[in-house]
Design a protein around this motif. Sequence first.
Motif, PDB file in Angstrom:
ATOM      1  N   ILE A  38       0.835  -1.199   0.000  1.00  0.00           N
ATOM      2  CA  ILE A  38       0.000   0.000   0.000  1.00  0.00           C
ATOM      3  C   ILE A  38       0.871   1.250   0.000  1.00  0.00           C
ATOM      4  O   ILE A  38       0.605   2.217  -0.725  1.00  0.00           O
ATOM      5  CB  ILE A  38      -0.967  -0.022   1.192  1.00  0.00           C
ATOM      6  CG1 ILE A  38      -1.992  -1.139   1.004  1.00  0.00           C
ATOM      7  CG2 ILE A  38      -1.666   1.324   1.364  1.00  0.00           C
ATOM      8  CD1 ILE A  38      -2.824  -1.444   2.231  1.00  0.00           C
ATOM      9  N   GLN A  39       1.933   1.250   0.809  1.00  0.00           N
ATOM     10  CA  GLN A  39       2.847   2.394   0.836  1.00  0.00           C
ATOM     11  C   GLN A  39       3.483   2.607  -0.531  1.00  0.00           C
ATOM     12  O   GLN A  39       3.609   3.741  -1.002  1.00  0.00           O
ATOM     13  CB  GLN A  39       3.929   2.193   1.899  1.00  0.00           C
ATOM     14  CG  GLN A  39       3.432   2.347   3.312  1.00  0.00           C
ATOM     15  CD  GLN A  39       4.510   2.107   4.346  1.00  0.00           C
ATOM     16  OE1 GLN A  39       5.432   1.329   4.128  1.00  0.00           O
ATOM     17  NE2 GLN A  39       4.391   2.764   5.484  1.00  0.00           N
ATOM     18  N   HIS A  40       3.871   1.531  -1.195  1.00  0.00           N
ATOM     19  CA  HIS A  40       4.493   1.642  -2.507  1.00  0.00           C
ATOM     20  C   HIS A  40       3.494   2.156  -3.541  1.00  0.00           C
ATOM     21  O   HIS A  40       3.840   2.991  -4.387  1.00  0.00           O
ATOM     22  CB  HIS A  40       5.071   0.291  -2.935  1.00  0.00           C
ATOM     23  CG  HIS A  40       5.839   0.344  -4.204  1.00  0.00           C
ATOM     24  ND1 HIS A  40       7.057   0.968  -4.306  1.00  0.00           N
ATOM     25  CD2 HIS A  40       5.567  -0.130  -5.440  1.00  0.00           C
ATOM     26  CE1 HIS A  40       7.500   0.870  -5.546  1.00  0.00           C
ATOM     27  NE2 HIS A  40       6.605   0.200  -6.252  1.00  0.00           N
ATOM     28  N   GLU A  41       2.258   1.668  -3.479  1.00  0.00           N
ATOM     29  CA  GLU A  41       1.228   2.147  -4.405  1.00  0.00           C
ATOM     30  C   GLU A  41       1.004   3.647  -4.242  1.00  0.00           C
ATOM     31  O   GLU A  41       0.873   4.370  -5.225  1.00  0.00           O
ATOM     32  CB  GLU A  41      -0.091   1.403  -4.160  1.00  0.00           C
ATOM     33  CG  GLU A  41      -0.085  -0.026  -4.630  1.00  0.00           C
ATOM     34  CD  GLU A  41      -1.331  -0.784  -4.228  1.00  0.00           C
ATOM     35  OE1 GLU A  41      -2.157  -0.252  -3.430  1.00  0.00           O
ATOM     36  OE2 GLU A  41      -1.495  -1.921  -4.690  1.00  0.00           O
TER      37      GLU A  41
ATOM     38  N   LEU B  47       3.140   5.803  -3.080  1.00  0.00           N
ATOM     39  CA  LEU B  47       4.333   6.487  -3.566  1.00  0.00           C
ATOM     40  C   LEU B  47       4.288   6.621  -5.086  1.00  0.00           C
ATOM     41  O   LEU B  47       4.593   7.684  -5.634  1.00  0.00           O
ATOM     42  CB  LEU B  47       5.587   5.719  -3.136  1.00  0.00           C
ATOM     43  CG  LEU B  47       6.926   6.304  -3.555  1.00  0.00           C
ATOM     44  CD1 LEU B  47       7.172   7.618  -2.834  1.00  0.00           C
ATOM     45  CD2 LEU B  47       8.040   5.325  -3.247  1.00  0.00           C
ATOM     46  N   LEU B  48       3.867   5.572  -5.775  1.00  0.00           N
ATOM     47  CA  LEU B  48       3.765   5.612  -7.225  1.00  0.00           C
ATOM     48  C   LEU B  48       2.673   6.576  -7.676  1.00  0.00           C
ATOM     49  O   LEU B  48       2.827   7.283  -8.676  1.00  0.00           O
ATOM     50  CB  LEU B  48       3.502   4.212  -7.787  1.00  0.00           C
ATOM     51  CG  LEU B  48       4.656   3.213  -7.671  1.00  0.00           C
ATOM     52  CD1 LEU B  48       4.232   1.866  -8.190  1.00  0.00           C
ATOM     53  CD2 LEU B  48       5.883   3.703  -8.403  1.00  0.00           C
ATOM     54  N   GLN B  49       1.567   6.622  -6.939  1.00  0.00           N
ATOM     55  CA  GLN B  49       0.488   7.553  -7.272  1.00  0.00           C
ATOM     56  C   GLN B  49       0.957   8.985  -7.111  1.00  0.00           C
ATOM     57  O   GLN B  49       0.656   9.850  -7.938  1.00  0.00           O
ATOM     58  CB  GLN B  49      -0.732   7.318  -6.392  1.00  0.00           C
ATOM     59  CG  GLN B  49      -1.572   6.147  -6.801  1.00  0.00           C
ATOM     60  CD  GLN B  49      -2.777   5.978  -5.884  1.00  0.00           C
ATOM     61  OE1 GLN B  49      -2.829   6.527  -4.778  1.00  0.00           O
ATOM     62  NE2 GLN B  49      -3.743   5.201  -6.336  1.00  0.00           N
ATOM     63  N   ALA B  50       1.690   9.257  -6.054  1.00  0.00           N
ATOM     64  CA  ALA B  50       2.197  10.609  -5.821  1.00  0.00           C
ATOM     65  C   ALA B  50       3.198  11.004  -6.909  1.00  0.00           C
ATOM     66  O   ALA B  50       3.199  12.150  -7.380  1.00  0.00           O
ATOM     67  CB  ALA B  50       2.848  10.687  -4.442  1.00  0.00           C
ATOM     68  N   ALA B  51       4.046  10.074  -7.323  1.00  0.00           N
ATOM     69  CA  ALA B  51       5.016  10.355  -8.367  1.00  0.00           C
ATOM     70  C   ALA B  51       4.309  10.560  -9.706  1.00  0.00           C
ATOM     71  O   ALA B  51       4.699  11.416 -10.509  1.00  0.00           O
ATOM     72  CB  ALA B  51       6.025   9.221  -8.483  1.00  0.00           C
ATOM     73  N   GLY B  52       3.250   9.817  -9.944  1.00  0.00           N
ATOM     74  CA  GLY B  52       2.478   9.970 -11.182  1.00  0.00           C
ATOM     75  C   GLY B  52       1.707  11.279 -11.217  1.00  0.00           C
ATOM     76  O   GLY B  52       1.527  11.880 -12.260  1.00  0.00           O
ATOM     77  N   ALA B  53       1.243  11.707 -10.064  1.00  0.00           N
ATOM     78  CA  ALA B  53       0.486  12.973  -9.984  1.00  0.00           C
ATOM     79  C   ALA B  53       1.395  14.178 -10.185  1.00  0.00           C
ATOM     80  O   ALA B  53       0.950  15.207 -10.675  1.00  0.00           O
ATOM     81  CB  ALA B  53      -0.224  13.063  -8.643  1.00  0.00           C
TER      82      ALA B  53
END
Length: 70
Positions: free
Chosen positions: A57-60, A62-68
């Motif tokens: 969940i933490q990794h997901e 992190l990826l969402q924040a980087a994508g945003a």
Amino acid sequence: MSQANPLREMNEEQLQAELEQTQQELFQLRFQASTEKLDAPSNLKKLRRTIARIKTIQHERLLQAAGAES
């Protein structure tokens, strides 16, 4: 997936606290296992899976924040 839903509802601080608590519990159970005083060996597997769920969940997030940001 139903076990991950309560974890997904937590914010980052709560999730990190849960991770630290679960890792501490796993450490204590491993110590009990080494001294052969472990009551339920299945708890080791459950805690490892919970830790994996939290880290996923933490990794997901992190990826969402980087994508945003992109």
